[in-house]
Design a protein around this motif. Structure first.
Motif, PDB file in Angstrom:
ATOM      1  N   CYS A 174       0.840  -1.212   0.000  1.00  0.00           N
ATOM      2  CA  CYS A 174       0.000   0.000   0.000  1.00  0.00           C
ATOM      3  C   CYS A 174       0.869   1.255   0.000  1.00  0.00           C
ATOM      4  N   GLU A 175       1.977   1.207   0.695  1.00  0.00           N
ATOM      5  CA  GLU A 175       2.894   2.353   0.728  1.00  0.00           C
ATOM      6  C   GLU A 175       3.508   2.585  -0.650  1.00  0.00           C
ATOM      7  N   VAL A 176       3.906   1.495  -1.325  1.00  0.00           N
ATOM      8  CA  VAL A 176       4.434   1.596  -2.692  1.00  0.00           C
ATOM      9  C   VAL A 176       3.350   2.156  -3.609  1.00  0.00           C
ATOM     10  N   ALA A 177       2.148   1.603  -3.508  1.00  0.00           N
ATOM     11  CA  ALA A 177       1.030   2.034  -4.357  1.00  0.00           C
ATOM     12  C   ALA A 177       0.712   3.508  -4.134  1.00  0.00           C
ATOM     13  N   GLY A 178       0.754   3.959  -2.897  1.00  0.00           N
ATOM     14  CA  GLY A 178       0.477   5.364  -2.605  1.00  0.00           C
ATOM     15  C   GLY A 178       1.457   6.294  -3.295  1.00  0.00           C
ATOM     16  N   ALA A 179       2.735   5.924  -3.287  1.00  0.00           N
ATOM     17  CA  ALA A 179       3.751   6.750  -3.960  1.00  0.00           C
ATOM     18  C   ALA A 179       3.532   6.740  -5.467  1.00  0.00           C
ATOM     19  N   LEU A 180       3.175   5.590  -6.024  1.00  0.00           N
ATOM     20  CA  LEU A 180       2.883   5.516  -7.463  1.00  0.00           C
ATOM     21  C   LEU A 180       1.680   6.377  -7.810  1.00  0.00           C
ATOM     22  N   VAL A 187      14.900  -4.130 -13.180  1.00  0.00           N
ATOM     23  CA  VAL A 187      14.606  -4.248 -11.757  1.00  0.00           C
ATOM     24  C   VAL A 187      14.727  -2.870 -11.107  1.00  0.00           C
ATOM     25  N   VAL A 188      13.649  -2.448 -10.488  1.00  0.00           N
ATOM     26  CA  VAL A 188      13.599  -1.132  -9.843  1.00  0.00           C
ATOM     27  C   VAL A 188      14.118  -1.260  -8.417  1.00  0.00           C
ATOM     28  N   SER A 189      14.983  -0.331  -8.055  1.00  0.00           N
ATOM     29  CA  SER A 189      15.558  -0.355  -6.713  1.00  0.00           C
ATOM     30  C   SER A 189      15.009   0.804  -5.883  1.00  0.00           C
ATOM     31  N   SER A 190      15.447   0.837  -4.644  1.00  0.00           N
ATOM     32  CA  SER A 190      15.055   1.905  -3.732  1.00  0.00           C
ATOM     33  C   SER A 190      16.319   2.470  -3.104  1.00  0.00           C
ATOM     34  N   SER A 191      16.179   3.126  -1.974  1.00  0.00           N
ATOM     35  CA  SER A 191      17.323   3.714  -1.293  1.00  0.00           C
ATOM     36  C   SER A 191      18.006   2.721  -0.352  1.00  0.00           C
ATOM     37  N   GLY A 198      11.533   1.631   6.811  1.00  0.00           N
ATOM     38  CA  GLY A 198      10.996   0.686   5.836  1.00  0.00           C
ATOM     39  C   GLY A 198       9.899   1.306   4.976  1.00  0.00           C
ATOM     40  N   LEU A 199       9.020   2.086   5.601  1.00  0.00           N
ATOM     41  CA  LEU A 199       7.951   2.742   4.846  1.00  0.00           C
ATOM     42  C   LEU A 199       8.515   3.772   3.867  1.00  0.00           C
ATOM     43  N   GLN A 200       9.557   4.487   4.297  1.00  0.00           N
ATOM     44  CA  GLN A 200      10.197   5.443   3.393  1.00  0.00           C
ATOM     45  C   GLN A 200      10.820   4.720   2.198  1.00  0.00           C
ATOM     46  N   ILE A 201      11.415   3.568   2.454  1.00  0.00           N
ATOM     47  CA  ILE A 201      12.008   2.776   1.378  1.00  0.00           C
ATOM     48  C   ILE A 201      10.923   2.338   0.395  1.00  0.00           C
ATOM     49  N   MET A 202       9.749   1.980   0.907  1.00  0.00           N
ATOM     50  CA  MET A 202       8.629   1.598   0.032  1.00  0.00           C
ATOM     51  C   MET A 202       8.189   2.782  -0.828  1.00  0.00           C
ATOM     52  N   LEU A 226      10.721   3.390  -3.495  1.00  0.00           N
ATOM     53  CA  LEU A 226      10.557   2.370  -4.527  1.00  0.00           C
ATOM     54  C   LEU A 226       9.422   2.756  -5.484  1.00  0.00           C
ATOM     55  N   GLY A 227       8.292   3.186  -4.931  1.00  0.00           N
ATOM     56  CA  GLY A 227       7.168   3.619  -5.768  1.00  0.00           C
ATOM     57  C   GLY A 227       7.528   4.810  -6.635  1.00  0.00           C
ATOM     58  N   SER A 228       8.222   5.773  -6.069  1.00  0.00           N
ATOM     59  CA  SER A 228       8.638   6.949  -6.841  1.00  0.00           C
ATOM     60  C   SER A 228       9.621   6.570  -7.944  1.00  0.00           C
ATOM     61  N   ASN A 229      10.565   5.674  -7.626  1.00  0.00           N
ATOM     62  CA  ASN A 229      11.527   5.230  -8.638  1.00  0.00           C
ATOM     63  C   ASN A 229      10.842   4.458  -9.759  1.00  0.00           C
ATOM     64  N   MET A 230       9.841   3.652  -9.412  1.00  0.00           N
ATOM     65  CA  MET A 230       9.084   2.912 -10.428  1.00  0.00           C
ATOM     66  C   MET A 230       8.347   3.896 -11.333  1.00  0.00           C
TER      67      MET A 230
END
Length: 188
Positions: free
Chosen positions: A21-27, A124-128, A147-151, A154-158
């Motif tokens: 959900c955190e990844v999806a929110g950033a996307l 492959v998409v990475s994060s921080s 962990g949530l920031q990393i998610m 990840l969403g922003s990088n995707m």
């Protein structure tokens, strides 16, 4: 643009779902549509339904909790079947793996999931940092601020990579040409 997120946890709204959900929110904040689906029912009918969704998706995120220092057996079975059905539709779509654990086993889980992506030439998409969250309950995962920031990263990088690919298409950049596969067998 749309990203399909697969929840490989038998707990529909557990820790892995919280991370996804955190990844999806950033996307979503970047204007990318998302859909989270369960990836634990490996019946042929259901996997075919998800394969149809993947066909029209621009990216993929697969999440799993850590069970016995690896992804759940359910998500492995699901991914094996999904790749068999939709492998050709996975090529060159950006992908990422997410792991959720109480303590350890996350890097092994990420490695197993990432191998599906590499086989199908998915960027492959990475994060921080390694894309993992820690906690035994969704409430504990929500306390893993790093962990949530990393998610979110990840969403922003995707989203960024999807936009770069779209800009490349508009500029006439073609996908790599697929060579005819060569199979080498060393057993005589």
């Amino acid at each position: 643009m749309k990203v399909l997120l697969l929840n490989g946890s038998p707990r529909k709204e557990g820790c892995t779902y919280t991370a996804l959900c955190e990844v999806a929110g950033a996307l979503n904040q970047q204007g990318v549509e998302t859909e989270i689906v369960q990836a634990v029912d490996a019946s042929n009918e259901y996997v075919k339904e998800v394969a149809e969704k993947l066909k029209t998706a621009d990216g993929l995120v697969v999440g799993s909790p850590v069970y016995w220092a690896s992804p759940t057996g359910e998500v492995i079975t699901f991914m094996d079947k999904l790749c068999g059905i939709a492998g050709k539709d996975m090529r060159w779509k950006p992908a990422a793996a997410v792991a959720s654990a109480r303590r350890a086993g996350t890097t092994a889980t990420l490695e197993v999931l990432s191998k599906y992506f590499m086989f199908y030439q998915m960027p492959v998409v990475s994060s921080s940092y390694w894309p993992m969250v820690h906690g035994n309950t969704p409430q504990e995962v929500k306390q893993d601020l790093e962990g949530l920031q990393i998610m979110r990263t990840l969403g922003s990088n995707m989203a960024w990579l999807l936009k770069c690919i779209e800009a490349g298409k508009r500029a006439g950049v073609e996908k790599p040409e697929q060579e005819t596969p060569i199979k080498t067998n060393f057993i005589r």
